[in-house]
Write a protein that holds these residues in place. Structure first.
Motif, PDB file in Angstrom:
ATOM      1  N   TYR A  49       0.868  -1.137   0.033  1.00  0.00           N
ATOM      2  CA  TYR A  49       0.043   0.048  -0.146  1.00  0.00           C
ATOM      3  C   TYR A  49       0.907   1.195  -0.007  1.00  0.00           C
ATOM      4  N   ALA A  50       2.105   1.254   0.818  1.00  0.00           N
ATOM      5  CA  ALA A  50       2.755   2.448   0.778  1.00  0.00           C
ATOM      6  C   ALA A  50       3.576   2.613  -0.234  1.00  0.00           C
ATOM      7  N   THR A  51       4.088   1.582  -0.998  1.00  0.00           N
ATOM      8  CA  THR A  51       4.937   1.964  -2.076  1.00  0.00           C
ATOM      9  C   THR A  51       4.670   1.500  -3.450  1.00  0.00           C
ATOM     10  N   ASP A  52       5.384   1.943  -4.438  1.00  0.00           N
ATOM     11  CA  ASP A  52       5.099   1.687  -5.672  1.00  0.00           C
ATOM     12  C   ASP A  52       6.331   0.305  -5.893  1.00  0.00           C
ATOM     13  N   LEU A  53       5.571  -0.595  -6.316  1.00  0.00           N
ATOM     14  CA  LEU A  53       6.406  -1.972  -6.108  1.00  0.00           C
ATOM     15  C   LEU A  53       7.587  -1.778  -7.201  1.00  0.00           C
ATOM     16  N   ALA A  54       7.483  -1.085  -8.318  1.00  0.00           N
ATOM     17  CA  ALA A  54       8.588  -1.227  -9.264  1.00  0.00           C
ATOM     18  C   ALA A  54       9.759  -0.461  -8.988  1.00  0.00           C
ATOM     19  N   GLY A  90      10.901   7.315 -22.950  1.00  0.00           N
ATOM     20  CA  GLY A  90      11.872   6.402 -23.220  1.00  0.00           C
ATOM     21  C   GLY A  90      11.916   5.032 -22.313  1.00  0.00           C
ATOM     22  N   ILE A  91      11.115   5.008 -21.188  1.00  0.00           N
ATOM     23  CA  ILE A  91      10.983   3.959 -20.455  1.00  0.00           C
ATOM     24  C   ILE A  91      10.118   2.990 -21.249  1.00  0.00           C
ATOM     25  N   GLU A  92       8.994   3.300 -21.854  1.00  0.00           N
ATOM     26  CA  GLU A  92       8.288   2.333 -22.634  1.00  0.00           C
ATOM     27  C   GLU A  92       8.945   1.648 -23.830  1.00  0.00           C
ATOM     28  N   LEU A  93       9.993   2.573 -24.395  1.00  0.00           N
ATOM     29  CA  LEU A  93      10.631   2.096 -25.524  1.00  0.00           C
ATOM     30  C   LEU A  93      11.674   0.987 -24.784  1.00  0.00           C
ATOM     31  N   ALA A  94      12.448   1.318 -23.835  1.00  0.00           N
ATOM     32  CA  ALA A  94      13.071   0.506 -23.196  1.00  0.00           C
ATOM     33  C   ALA A  94      12.858  -0.962 -22.870  1.00  0.00           C
ATOM     34  N   GLY A  95      11.461  -0.779 -22.576  1.00  0.00           N
ATOM     35  CA  GLY A  95      10.769  -2.050 -22.205  1.00  0.00           C
ATOM     36  C   GLY A  95      10.498  -2.926 -23.562  1.00  0.00           C
ATOM     37  N   ALA A  96       9.924  -2.115 -24.538  1.00  0.00           N
ATOM     38  CA  ALA A  96       9.923  -2.711 -25.861  1.00  0.00           C
ATOM     39  C   ALA A  96      11.299  -3.534 -26.453  1.00  0.00           C
ATOM     40  N   ARG A  97      12.383  -2.811 -26.296  1.00  0.00           N
ATOM     41  CA  ARG A  97      13.746  -3.119 -26.616  1.00  0.00           C
ATOM     42  C   ARG A  97      14.192  -4.409 -25.868  1.00  0.00           C
ATOM     43  N   LEU A  98      14.324  -3.973 -24.534  1.00  0.00           N
ATOM     44  CA  LEU A  98      15.089  -4.821 -23.790  1.00  0.00           C
ATOM     45  C   LEU A  98      14.308  -5.857 -22.650  1.00  0.00           C
ATOM     46  N   GLY A  99      12.930  -5.530 -22.784  1.00  0.00           N
ATOM     47  CA  GLY A  99      11.927  -6.422 -21.871  1.00  0.00           C
ATOM     48  C   GLY A  99      11.458  -5.646 -20.466  1.00  0.00           C
ATOM     49  N   GLU A 101      11.376  -6.397 -17.559  1.00  0.00           N
ATOM     50  CA  GLU A 101      12.375  -6.105 -16.224  1.00  0.00           C
ATOM     51  C   GLU A 101      13.159  -5.112 -16.539  1.00  0.00           C
ATOM     52  N   ALA A 102      14.061  -4.899 -17.649  1.00  0.00           N
ATOM     53  CA  ALA A 102      14.812  -3.780 -17.965  1.00  0.00           C
ATOM     54  C   ALA A 102      14.140  -2.466 -17.804  1.00  0.00           C
ATOM     55  N   ALA A 103      12.794  -2.420 -18.259  1.00  0.00           N
ATOM     56  CA  ALA A 103      12.138  -0.951 -17.966  1.00  0.00           C
ATOM     57  C   ALA A 103      11.827  -1.053 -16.592  1.00  0.00           C
ATOM     58  N   ASN A 104      11.607  -1.864 -15.794  1.00  0.00           N
ATOM     59  CA  ASN A 104      11.747  -1.699 -14.195  1.00  0.00           C
ATOM     60  C   ASN A 104      13.072  -1.165 -13.539  1.00  0.00           C
ATOM     61  N   VAL A 105      14.207  -1.839 -14.255  1.00  0.00           N
ATOM     62  CA  VAL A 105      15.414  -1.499 -13.668  1.00  0.00           C
ATOM     63  C   VAL A 105      15.608  -0.033 -13.959  1.00  0.00           C
ATOM     64  N   LEU A 106      14.998   0.412 -15.206  1.00  0.00           N
ATOM     65  CA  LEU A 106      15.254   2.052 -15.552  1.00  0.00           C
ATOM     66  C   LEU A 106      14.577   2.734 -14.446  1.00  0.00           C
ATOM     67  N   ARG A 107      13.296   2.437 -14.204  1.00  0.00           N
ATOM     68  CA  ARG A 107      12.393   3.278 -13.602  1.00  0.00           C
ATOM     69  C   ARG A 107      13.336   3.527 -12.036  1.00  0.00           C
ATOM     70  N   ILE A 162      21.613   0.074 -18.818  1.00  0.00           N
ATOM     71  CA  ILE A 162      20.564  -1.029 -18.806  1.00  0.00           C
ATOM     72  C   ILE A 162      20.890  -2.224 -19.394  1.00  0.00           C
ATOM     73  N   ALA A 163      20.871  -3.333 -18.840  1.00  0.00           N
ATOM     74  CA  ALA A 163      20.960  -4.759 -19.531  1.00  0.00           C
ATOM     75  C   ALA A 163      22.523  -4.596 -20.857  1.00  0.00           C
ATOM     76  N   GLY A 164      23.461  -3.980 -20.278  1.00  0.00           N
ATOM     77  CA  GLY A 164      24.544  -3.809 -21.016  1.00  0.00           C
ATOM     78  C   GLY A 164      24.299  -2.716 -22.045  1.00  0.00           C
ATOM     79  N   GLN A 165      23.431  -1.997 -22.286  1.00  0.00           N
ATOM     80  CA  GLN A 165      22.860  -0.972 -23.308  1.00  0.00           C
ATOM     81  C   GLN A 165      22.889   0.428 -22.776  1.00  0.00           C
TER      82      GLN A 165
END
Length: 239
Positions: A49-54, A90-99, A101-107, A162-165
């Motif tokens: 409840y208190a946090t954004d899990l990503a 750029g987050i959505e694009l990173a998810g499309a390119r790298l997956g 979890e990579a988008a969550n790492v970027l967040r 992110i993920a080596g890129q």
């Protein structure tokens, strides 16, 4: 691994449901397990409840509650405060390119940079997959919000690994000042969000001309008056 002791179980919450009579009951062990599991689930629910899990940051509702408490405090101890909303592309694009979890790492990495750019008394929150808010709890002057915004935009200019890129993001920022732009949390958030949404984020470009210590305050004042921080303008001003 050794089994938890009775004292461990009691510390974890079993005392909430165990009575002296229960201690003599044949079902005592089962009751302890139920109590411990109940407390574990309760802790997980509170954390969710208190946090954004990503990102691990407070989410919108938690931010609104914090703002409500702070605004009440400001009624007794007046001081400028502001909320900044950063809209990231750029987050959505990173998810499309790298997956995903990579988008969550970027967040999470964006969250780390934002957190590093403000004081411990300020609050960084996640508003969604591509938006963050920063509550500046106390400012020496209202114009300081623009300086903080410029600093945060500059911190996001450097690409992320992110993920080596290398992954770059673009950012638009809206600022809402307490009382000037609203007196309630939702009004301030709506104002800052609308300002951020009204401008298309741009990637940083090369500086067009050097900025001196004398011209920087003027540029930041112009940005503050415009109410929406253009990444091109701010990066040119502070880098």
């Amino acid at each position: 691994m050794a089994a938890p002791s009775l004292l461990d179980w009691l510390r974890q919450g079993a005392a909430d449901v165990v009575t002296p009579h229960d201690l003599r009951s044949p079902s005592f062990g089962a009751r302890l397990r139920v109590a411990v599991e109940r407390r574990r689930i309760d802790r997980q629910a509170r954390q969710a409840y208190a946090t954004d899990l990503a990102t691990g940051l407070p989410h919108r509702q938690q931010l609104v509650e914090h703002m409500s408490h702070l605004i009440a405090l400001r009624e007794r101890q007046p001081a400028p405060m502001a909320v900044l909303v950063l809209r990231i592309e750029g987050i959505e694009l990173a998810g499309a390119r790298l997956g995903r979890e990579a988008a969550n790492v970027l967040r999470r990495k964006i969250a780390v940079r934002l957190r590093a750019g403000v004081r411990s008394s300020d609050v960084v929150a996640a508003l969604g997959d591509d938006s963050y808010a920063v509550l500046l709890a106390a400012l020496l002057a209202p114009g300081d919000a623009a300086h903080v915004g410029a600093k945060l935009l500059t911190s996001l200019r450097t690409p992320f690994q992110i993920a080596g890129q290398e992954v770059a993001v673009a950012t638009a920022l809206g600022i809402a000042l307490h009382l000037q732009d609203g007196a309630q949390p939702e009004a301030l958030l709506a104002r800052a969000t609308a300002l951020a949404a009204s401008h298309t984020p741009k990637a940083a470009t090369a500086r067009r001309q050097p900025t001196t210590a004398e011209t920087l305050p003027v540029l930041l004042e112009d940005v503050a008056q415009a109410e929406v921080l253009d990444l091109d303008v701010v990066v040119d001003a502070v880098v």
